[in-house]
Design a protein around this motif. Structure first.
Motif, PDB file in Angstrom:
ATOM      1  N   GLY A 241      -5.812  13.010  -0.506  1.00 58.66           N
ATOM      2  CA  GLY A 241      -4.641  12.258  -0.075  1.00 58.66           C
ATOM      3  C   GLY A 241      -4.833  10.750  -0.095  1.00 58.66           C
ATOM      4  O   GLY A 241      -5.846  10.239  -0.593  1.00 58.66           O
ATOM      5  N   ARG A 242      -3.825  10.029   0.486  1.00 58.99           N
ATOM      6  CA  ARG A 242      -3.842   8.572   0.498  1.00 58.99           C
ATOM      7  C   ARG A 242      -3.612   8.060   1.924  1.00 58.99           C
ATOM      8  O   ARG A 242      -3.115   8.786   2.805  1.00 58.99           O
ATOM      9  CB  ARG A 242      -2.766   8.010  -0.433  1.00 58.99           C
ATOM     10  CG  ARG A 242      -2.904   8.448  -1.890  1.00 58.99           C
ATOM     11  CD  ARG A 242      -1.871   7.781  -2.770  1.00 58.99           C
ATOM     12  NE  ARG A 242      -2.205   6.382  -3.037  1.00 58.99           N
ATOM     13  CZ  ARG A 242      -2.940   5.980  -4.068  1.00 58.99           C
ATOM     14  NH1 ARG A 242      -3.435   6.870  -4.928  1.00 58.99           N
ATOM     15  NH2 ARG A 242      -3.184   4.700  -4.254  1.00 58.99           N
ATOM     16  N   THR A 243      -3.916   6.786   2.123  1.00 50.21           N
ATOM     17  CA  THR A 243      -3.745   6.163   3.440  1.00 50.21           C
ATOM     18  C   THR A 243      -2.270   5.829   3.688  1.00 50.21           C
ATOM     19  O   THR A 243      -1.453   5.780   2.757  1.00 50.21           O
ATOM     20  CB  THR A 243      -4.571   4.873   3.535  1.00 50.21           C
ATOM     21  OG1 THR A 243      -4.014   3.899   2.636  1.00 50.21           O
ATOM     22  CG2 THR A 243      -6.032   5.116   3.207  1.00 50.21           C
ATOM     23  N   ASP A 244      -1.958   5.558   4.963  1.00 45.59           N
ATOM     24  CA  ASP A 244      -0.602   5.151   5.340  1.00 45.59           C
ATOM     25  C   ASP A 244      -0.415   3.636   5.257  1.00 45.59           C
ATOM     26  O   ASP A 244       0.704   3.133   5.442  1.00 45.59           O
ATOM     27  CB  ASP A 244      -0.278   5.622   6.774  1.00 45.59           C
ATOM     28  CG  ASP A 244      -0.221   7.137   6.857  1.00 45.59           C
ATOM     29  OD1 ASP A 244       0.153   7.766   5.851  1.00 45.59           O
ATOM     30  OD2 ASP A 244      -0.573   7.686   7.916  1.00 45.59           O
ATOM     31  N   ARG A 245      -1.513   2.915   5.001  1.00 49.07           N
ATOM     32  CA  ARG A 245      -1.421   1.449   4.958  1.00 49.07           C
ATOM     33  C   ARG A 245      -0.687   1.003   3.702  1.00 49.07           C
ATOM     34  O   ARG A 245      -0.537   1.752   2.733  1.00 49.07           O
ATOM     35  CB  ARG A 245      -2.822   0.818   4.991  1.00 49.07           C
ATOM     36  CG  ARG A 245      -3.592   1.095   6.278  1.00 49.07           C
ATOM     37  CD  ARG A 245      -4.907   0.360   6.313  1.00 49.07           C
ATOM     38  NE  ARG A 245      -4.720  -1.086   6.404  1.00 49.07           N
ATOM     39  CZ  ARG A 245      -5.718  -1.955   6.545  1.00 49.07           C
ATOM     40  NH1 ARG A 245      -6.970  -1.525   6.608  1.00 49.07           N
ATOM     41  NH2 ARG A 245      -5.458  -3.237   6.627  1.00 49.07           N
ATOM     42  N   SER A 246      -0.250  -0.228   3.731  1.00 46.74           N
ATOM     43  CA  SER A 246       0.448  -0.779   2.569  1.00 46.74           C
ATOM     44  C   SER A 246      -0.336  -2.006   2.081  1.00 46.74           C
ATOM     45  O   SER A 246      -0.574  -2.941   2.866  1.00 46.74           O
ATOM     46  CB  SER A 246       1.872  -1.182   2.940  1.00 46.74           C
ATOM     47  OG  SER A 246       2.545  -1.700   1.817  1.00 46.74           O
ATOM     48  N   PRO A 247      -0.704  -2.037   0.832  1.00 46.87           N
ATOM     49  CA  PRO A 247      -0.537  -0.966  -0.147  1.00 46.87           C
ATOM     50  C   PRO A 247      -1.459   0.225   0.146  1.00 46.87           C
ATOM     51  O   PRO A 247      -2.519   0.067   0.730  1.00 46.87           O
ATOM     52  CB  PRO A 247      -0.884  -1.629  -1.473  1.00 46.87           C
ATOM     53  CG  PRO A 247      -1.783  -2.754  -1.112  1.00 46.87           C
ATOM     54  CD  PRO A 247      -1.355  -3.229   0.242  1.00 46.87           C
TER      55      PRO A 247
END
Length: 343
Positions: A55-61
């Motif tokens: 999966g990926r992080t919730d941070r942006s980017p």
């Protein structure tokens, strides 16, 4: 970016976590934004490929929690660069070994290779031998480069060292000449490790089939053998034999020498040593596995076991085990010619 590509190329694992990326690349980026922007650029180029299951992080980017490093793509660019230089460099410069090495080594060596390339293109290959410092200064403007700064290894890697007529900086080779054999088409040379053995055999050199008797001076022979063709410029087929102390150090010296200049063990001397009572001592010497294995393979199985057991128990056979008269008898009476044809 080149430094980061190097980190990815040399990273030992095929995958890398986001935490590992942050730890490795932290010195390069003052902010998360700068860090994430660079990681996304590597994603876009498919050098870093997201491991979807993580999966990926919730941070942006947003970044992936884990990436697979596409090392083949990293190396592809490097190999393209090597291919370009193969077309630019002098045909005698062989850079094939760099295909198997880390790109950072190529980057480090390239400035010197380019200087050597320029020298050859402007001057061709030299016809006269000169000392290493002089040739080093001609090639790259640094007299210490060949001997002290890795230049010899680079020149050997690209296949040029022996074409540049470099006189190695090592102690002169010490040897005596048999005038009866100096014109022989096939010549034998005996290297002995210690001075006592050299002096004992020197008296009968003229009575043997050997052209020279060489005093090895222990491990000094490993370097000084480089001087042989310069000090003894006799055109012939040369075969070398070696006789040293039958201990771990003497075995290592022969093996190191043999890797540089093929040299046979002077077996008749060793076989007589094995009939003698070994001395006690030198248990402090370290065994070198490769040299011991190569040495033992030259002996029949029974003798291999004797040597292995004696050395393991701290015993050894010095060259001085053989008295002068025995040394001389072995040298005179052994069939050295037949030994040339044995492995």
């Amino acid at each position: 970016m080149d430094q980061i590509r190097k980190i990815f190329t040399t990273f030992k694992k095929k995958t890398i976590t986001l935490l590992e990326l942050e730890h490795l690349l932290n010195p390069f980026f003052p902010t998360y934004e700068a860090f994430s922007e660079t990681i996304l650029q590597f994603e876009e180029r498919e050098i870093l490929v997201m491991v979807k299951a993580k999966g990926r992080t919730d941070r942006s980017p947003s970044l992936a929690f884990q990436y697979r490093i596409n090392k083949s793509l990293l190396m592809r660019d490097f190999h393209k660069e090597l291919q370009i230089y193969r077309g630019k460099l002098h045909p005698s410069i062989n850079i094939d070994e760099y295909y198997r090495m880390d790109p950072s080594i190529w980057k480090k060596h390239l400035p010197f290779i380019l200087k050597v390339d320029q020298f050859i293109k402007q001057n061709s290959f030299p016809t006269e031998y000169v000392p290493a410092p002089e040739r080093s200064y001609e090639l790259v403007g640094d007299e210490k480069w060949i001997i002290e700064k890795g230049g010899k290894e680079i020149l050997e890697r690209i296949g040029l060292f022996h074409l540049l007529n470099i006189i190695p900086v090592s102690e002169p080779l010490m040897f005596a000449i048999n005038p009866k054999k100096i014109n022989a088409r096939k010549q034998y040379h005996l290297i002995v490790e210690n001075k006592t053995t050299y002096q004992g055999l020197l008296q009968i050199l003229r009575e043997t089939k050997f052209s020279t008797l060489i005093y090895g001076r222990g491990k000094a022979i490993i370097k000084s053998i480089e001087q042989f063709s310069i000090q003894y410029p006799v055109v012939a087929h040369h075969d070398f034999f070696y006789f040293g102390d039958l201990d771990k150090e003497g075995i290592w010296i022969w093996h190191a020498l043999n890797n540089k200049q093929p040299v046979r063990l002077a077996m008749p001397f060793y076989f007589v040593c094995l009939k003698k009572e070994p001395a006690v001592g030198k248990a402090y010497q370290r065994e070198h596995g490769d040299s011991m294995k190569a040495f033992l393979l030259k002996f029949p199985l029974v003798e291999q076991e004797v040597i292995r057991n004696m050395l393991a128990s701290g015993k050894y056979w010095p060259q001085e085990t053989l008295k002068t008269r025995e040394l001389q008898q072995v040298w005179r009476e052994s069939d050295w010619t037949s030994l040339i044809y044995k492995k």
